[in-house]
Design a protein around this motif. Structure first.
Motif, PDB file in Angstrom:
ATOM      1  N   ARG A   1       9.157   1.128   8.946  1.00 37.12           N
ATOM      2  CA  ARG A   1       9.338   2.427   9.594  1.00 37.12           C
ATOM      3  C   ARG A   1       8.089   3.292   9.441  1.00 37.12           C
ATOM      4  O   ARG A   1       7.668   3.976  10.377  1.00 37.12           O
ATOM      5  CB  ARG A   1      10.553   3.143   9.011  1.00 37.12           C
ATOM      6  N   THR A   2       7.498   3.254   8.263  1.00 32.15           N
ATOM      7  CA  THR A   2       6.302   4.047   8.010  1.00 32.15           C
ATOM      8  C   THR A   2       5.158   3.632   8.925  1.00 32.15           C
ATOM      9  O   THR A   2       4.378   4.469   9.390  1.00 32.15           O
ATOM     10  CB  THR A   2       5.870   3.910   6.538  1.00 32.15           C
ATOM     11  N   SER A   3       5.054   2.332   9.207  1.00 35.80           N
ATOM     12  CA  SER A   3       3.973   1.855  10.069  1.00 35.80           C
ATOM     13  C   SER A   3       4.067   2.456  11.457  1.00 35.80           C
ATOM     14  O   SER A   3       3.050   2.693  12.123  1.00 35.80           O
ATOM     15  CB  SER A   3       4.005   0.324  10.158  1.00 35.80           C
TER      16      SER A   3
ATOM     17  N   SER B   1       3.539   8.377  14.991  1.00 34.63           N
ATOM     18  CA  SER B   1       4.411   9.408  15.557  1.00 34.63           C
ATOM     19  C   SER B   1       4.681  10.567  14.617  1.00 34.63           C
ATOM     20  O   SER B   1       4.952  11.683  15.064  1.00 34.63           O
ATOM     21  CB  SER B   1       5.756   8.782  15.958  1.00 34.63           C
ATOM     22  N   GLY B   2       4.632  10.342  13.309  1.00 31.91           N
ATOM     23  CA  GLY B   2       4.930  11.398  12.356  1.00 31.91           C
ATOM     24  C   GLY B   2       6.287  11.209  11.711  1.00 31.91           C
ATOM     25  O   GLY B   2       7.203  10.629  12.307  1.00 31.91           O
TER      26      GLY B   2
ATOM     27  N   GLY C   1      -7.208  -0.407   5.954  1.00 32.08           N
ATOM     28  CA  GLY C   1      -6.582  -1.169   4.884  1.00 32.08           C
ATOM     29  C   GLY C   1      -5.540  -0.413   4.085  1.00 32.08           C
ATOM     30  O   GLY C   1      -5.069  -0.913   3.050  1.00 32.08           O
ATOM     31  N   SER C   2      -5.132   0.767   4.542  1.00 33.43           N
ATOM     32  CA  SER C   2      -4.176   1.576   3.781  1.00 33.43           C
ATOM     33  C   SER C   2      -2.820   0.889   3.637  1.00 33.43           C
ATOM     34  O   SER C   2      -2.193   0.940   2.579  1.00 33.43           O
ATOM     35  CB  SER C   2      -3.983   2.935   4.463  1.00 33.43           C
ATOM     36  N   MET C   3      -2.363   0.237   4.690  1.00 26.28           N
ATOM     37  CA  MET C   3      -1.073  -0.443   4.641  1.00 26.28           C
ATOM     38  C   MET C   3      -1.076  -1.539   3.587  1.00 26.28           C
ATOM     39  O   MET C   3      -0.148  -1.660   2.779  1.00 26.28           O
ATOM     40  CB  MET C   3      -0.736  -1.039   6.018  1.00 26.28           C
ATOM     41  N   ALA C   4      -2.122  -2.335   3.582  1.00 31.23           N
ATOM     42  CA  ALA C   4      -2.217  -3.428   2.613  1.00 31.23           C
ATOM     43  C   ALA C   4      -2.277  -2.893   1.181  1.00 31.23           C
ATOM     44  O   ALA C   4      -1.722  -3.487   0.260  1.00 31.23           O
ATOM     45  CB  ALA C   4      -3.447  -4.289   2.901  1.00 31.23           C
TER      46      ALA C   4
END
Length: 250
Positions: free
Chosen positions: A116-118, A123-124, A200-203
């Motif tokens: 969901r965060t991705s 979108s916010g 690379g923030s998600m990783a």
């Protein structure tokens, strides 16, 4: 058993004999459509950006028509918060309940949260933007926001406690501290990926969760099955961070 036994009787709702039922259903559908439009606006401009006039433009309704379904801007905002929370539960919480209790379920909850965060990097997130807008206020809108977040935190805390009960986390694990660290990953991800657009923030968020599990895991959790449940969520392996934040639109 007799056919007239009270335990076998079925209570039936009588059909409406006039257009009242159809009118009520149409009214509910119209209100749901307004909330849908309001939710779309709020994710981009925040709850405070919502107005009866803006929604009238988006939905093609009159201002009085929109107002009639809510009675106030505040009630509209609360309806949006409730709808957001309902969708959050449907996409994040309920699917994770099919996983076995313990690290598998806790990991599924975080994995779904990351999915969901991705999307919300683009979108916010109303929970985060709403906290900024209402952190120094009192009132029903702030209460609705805080209640929704606390409900989710309680679910995560239960999952952590279940891991402790199963011996998959150390007996001295502080559930509040672990929850704080996990939530901190999501907040940091929004800041790094959405605001700073750090590649690379998600990783890094996924690795952070993996590190937290490794730090709190008990010796029992080093078994192959436990290690598999503690592995980085599959969603992060499938998704490249654009801009590197995300390329797809929980």
């Amino acid at each position: 058993m007799s056919a007239t036994s009270s335990s076998s009787q079925v209570t039936r709702i009588p059909r409406a004999r006039s257009g009242t039922g159809r009118a009520l259903q149409k009214g509910q559908q119209t209100k749901a459509a307004i909330v849908e439009a309001a939710l779309g606006l709020a994710t981009h401009i925040g709850l405070e950006g919502l107005s009866i006039g803006a929604l009238a433009d988006v939905t093609g309704m009159s201002k009085s028509g929109v107002f009639a379904h809510f009675g106030s801007r505040e009630e509209l905002q609360i309806s949006v918060v409730r709808e957001y929370h309902t969708r959050f539960e449907q996409e994040v919480f309920y699917p994770a309940m099919s996983a076995p209790r313990g690290l598998a379920r806790l990991s599924a909850m975080f994995d779904n949260w990351m999915k969901r965060t991705s999307i919300e990097i683009d979108s916010g997130c109303i929970y985060i933007s709403g906290a900024v807008e209402f952190d120094d206020r009192t009132g029903p809108v702030r209460d609705a926001l805080a209640s929704s977040v606390l409900t989710w935190h309680a679910a995560m805390r239960r999952a952590i406690e279940q891991c402790k009960g199963l011996g998959e986390l150390r007996a001295d694990t502080n559930a509040e501290q672990m929850l704080f660290e996990i939530h901190g990953l999501i907040l940091a991800l929004h800041y790094e990926a959405r605001f700073l657009q750090t590649p690379g923030s998600m990783a890094r968020a996924v690795q952070g969760f993996h590190n937290i599990l490794a730090r709190y895991s008990s010796a029992q959790a080093t078994t192959p099955a436990a290690a598999a449940s503690a592995a980085p969520p599959a969603s992060a392996k499938r998704r490249k961070v654009s801009n590197q934040t995300t390329t797809s639109k929980e």
